[in-house]
Every structure is written in structure tokens, then in C-alpha cells.
Design an enzyme around this catalytic site. Sequence first.
Site, PDB file in Angstrom:
ATOM      1  N   GLU B  46       0.805  -1.233   0.000  1.00 11.82           N
ATOM      2  CA  GLU B  46       0.000   0.000   0.000  1.00 11.82           C
ATOM      3  C   GLU B  46       0.838   1.284   0.000  1.00 11.82           C
ATOM      4  O   GLU B  46       0.296   2.365  -0.149  1.00 11.82           O
ATOM      5  CB  GLU B  46      -1.018  -0.012   1.155  1.00 11.82           C
ATOM      6  CG  GLU B  46      -0.442   0.093   2.544  1.00 11.82           C
ATOM      7  CD  GLU B  46      -0.299  -1.276   3.208  1.00 11.82           C
ATOM      8  OE1 GLU B  46      -0.190  -2.277   2.477  1.00 11.82           O
ATOM      9  OE2 GLU B  46      -0.289  -1.326   4.446  1.00 11.82           O
ATOM     10  N   ASN B  47       2.156   1.156   0.153  1.00 10.88           N
ATOM     11  CA  ASN B  47       2.979   2.364   0.007  1.00 10.88           C
ATOM     12  C   ASN B  47       3.254   2.698  -1.461  1.00 10.88           C
ATOM     13  O   ASN B  47       3.974   3.656  -1.745  1.00 10.88           O
ATOM     14  CB  ASN B  47       4.293   2.214   0.781  1.00 10.88           C
ATOM     15  CG  ASN B  47       5.089   1.009   0.349  1.00 10.88           C
ATOM     16  OD1 ASN B  47       4.539  -0.057   0.122  1.00 10.88           O
ATOM     17  ND2 ASN B  47       6.385   1.162   0.220  1.00 10.88           N
TER      18      ASN B  47
END
Lengths: 235, 218
Positions: B46-47
Site C-alpha cells: 500500500e505504500n
Amino acid sequence: MNKTVKNADEAIKDVFDNSTIMLGGFGLCGIPENCITALVKKGVKGLTCISNNAGVDDFGIGLMLKTRQVKKMISSYVGENAEFERQLLSGELEVELIPQGTLATRCLAAGYGMPAIFTPAGVGTEVAIGKESRKFLVEGVEKEFLMEMAFDADFAIVKAWKGDPHGNLIFRETARNFNPMMAMAGKITIAEVEELVPAGSLDPDHIHTPGIYVHRIFQGANYEKRIEQRTVRKK
Amino acid sequence: MLDKIGIAKRIAKEIKDGYYVNLGIGIPTLVANYIPQGMNVVLQSENGLLGMGPFPFEGEEDADLINAGKQTITTVDGSAFFDSAMSFGMIRSRKVDLTILGAMEVSEKGDIANWKIPGKMVKGMGGAMDLVASAKNIIVAMQHVNKAGESKLLPKCDLPLTGVRCVKKIVTELAVLDVTPDGFRLLERAPGVSVEEIKKATLGRLIIEGDVPEMIID
């Protein structure tokens, strides 16, 4: 346009006490190292920092915590910083923990000129306390969403890989993270880049952040680019 | 009883060809090692990465290339980078097929608590609240009981919630369970674990229908 400034000190010269600043980066990846060092040197105080994380004890925003320059942190995860946890538990530091997607999208909303967003993140949890909510039909099912406000930041300080004097920015790999949205969201946006190239040498098709969002740009020096968790496999 | 690797191996069997999967920190990260060869699965970090590869070889670490646990990683053929807003955009718009994450507590309604112990741990929720609020399918990987020997499968969570009515399935060292409107439905027992042991370790409502088969793990 030429938005080039000499260095970090000049770029942050008007950051004032009690201002709200956004700082890009995820963990220590893609953080504006030069500007953080300059903010510590300038000694500006009472800052509200909007940043996904709070650095580690001796690097990143951790450096500004050590000097007690931060009044409030708005973050999603602060697990890597013992000094942060100490200041929080002792009440010296105010902290607002918010979901990561909410953080990103509140930046995005500011840069897109939208006052608020609706997100399902945090519905039914303490994050929802005191917030307006509204139900919408999603795939035929009624679902609750929280209204979250766009951020209002005096300064956004971001780190990019390459940039030009117009302020056009290109990010690299996962060092992109929050930087593009924050770049769009500051009243004044300061970009530090690893490589400042002459106008015209970046392919317009490759620009992630158009220069209109960026007010000041400079080439940073001595990037440490510290790795937080070095994980490898054997050949 | 399963060890952490056993839990990861059992969860890996829930992954289907063509899935986009988000793996949380801890046991969920291990699941990546047991995705069957030849299966087309794309891991989302999710980064800002789709197509997360294994750890880099020694000397090839890149500070700009990390996962959501801040570990150095690599890309794979077909990887794509993007910003955090787009990352949560694809999560919120339910493009990610499966989310696997750890938990401190899960309730029989499917509520999950995994981000805060008041007065003790104040690390934050990271992306967990966004993931559980939007994911199509959530599997929790966790120990059945905590260090004090208390059940983590409860009628109601005691800790601050991360999300409500969202967990679909739980894999622990003792069992595989579905979360149904009536409570935890026992699907499989870990090798050598009896239904009685699972009953004892489960404080929330447990539904047992007929003979409960033992898990098959390679």
C-alpha cells in the site's frame, strides 16, 4: 519560470512558529532530508506536522521531535520512534492518528480543490467520533461513509528524484508515496530533488507533479537515504 | 497445532489464480512464500507498488524500494508504482481481491481490533482501517489465544476497533473458521488438534456442524 532557490535554508526561510507543514515520505523513504535538517537548524517551534510517519529517533522527523519543535503530529503510523511514544504518553506531544488512506486522500482533496471526502475507513471505530457521516448505496448495499476534511497546510515539503526550474517533479519507485499529493496541497510547496535538471530536459509525458503546484525547488545535498529495515536474500 | 509457517501455508491455499492480494505485516507476509508455482498472483504494497517481489540479493538493496513494513524488496515483471492516494483508491474501489492481516481480537460478528492497546501501544492504524473498511475478502492470520492464554475469538472485542463486520475467515494455529451471521463456524482442525481444544480456546459463539475435518497442508 525559475523557482530555483539556493538551498534548504533559503527554501524554508519563511516557515514560521506554529505553522502547519506537510512532509512527504513513507517511513524514511522519500523524506525531505535537507529541509528537515534546515528546520532543525532554524529552530522554528510549535509545528503541526502532517506526515504518514514520524521518522526514527535520530533521523527524519525524529530529529525535530528531539528538539521539541513539534506541537502536534497528524500521522497514520508512528511505531518506529521511541522518543515519539515517550512524548505522546507523557502528554508533551499532541497526536492525531488517522487511517493512511484518509491521510492521503485529505491531501489529494486539498490539491484538487475539494473541501471534503467521504471514506468508509474508520466507520464504527473511535476515528468516527464527532464526525459527520452519510450513507450511500455501494453495489446495491447501503454503506456508511465518514466525511473527512481536506487538509489546510501552510507549507508542503516534498522530496522528488528529479525536477526542473519550473518545479516539474518526477519521483522514483516507492519514494513517490505521499509526495505528489502533498506537493499539490500546500499553500507554499517546497520541493527538494536529488537532481535538478535544466528546463526542457524532462519529458513532459513523464512528469508526475506539474510545476504549477511547486513554489520553490532546489537540489539537495548529501542524501543519506537511510534504510529502515534492510532485508535481503542470499545468492 | 500449526506454527507460523503452517498458518501461512494454509492461508496460501485461499489464494486463487488472477488475484490481487494485500498482505499485512507478520504472518501474512510469510504467505507470499507459499503461493503455488505457476499461479498468477500480484501482491499490492500500500505504500505504492503492485507486483512486489522477494527481498533483494545482498548488495542490491535500494532505499527507494520498500514495502509497507519498510523492508527492502524488489519488483517483478509487470510491476507498477503509484502514489499513496491511488494505492488507497484501488483498495477503496475494491480492485484488491483479498486482504490478509493479523489481529489482536476478532468478534463473532467479524469486528476486528488490531491497532491500539490504550495506554500501552500507540503505534497507529497505518492502512489497516482503510483495508478492512473496503476489502472484498478479509482473512485474519493470528494466534487463537494471547500470551496470557485468553481467547482472541470473542463475543465482542474489548480493544478499540479497526473495523466492524468485515472479517470473513480466520486461520489460527488450531483451526480454520468462517465468520457467519450466527458466529464462528469451525471448518477445519489443525493436525492433531481436537474439537474440544478449539472449543476451550474460543470464547465467542462457535458453530460445529458434523465431523470437522483435519486441515491438509503440504
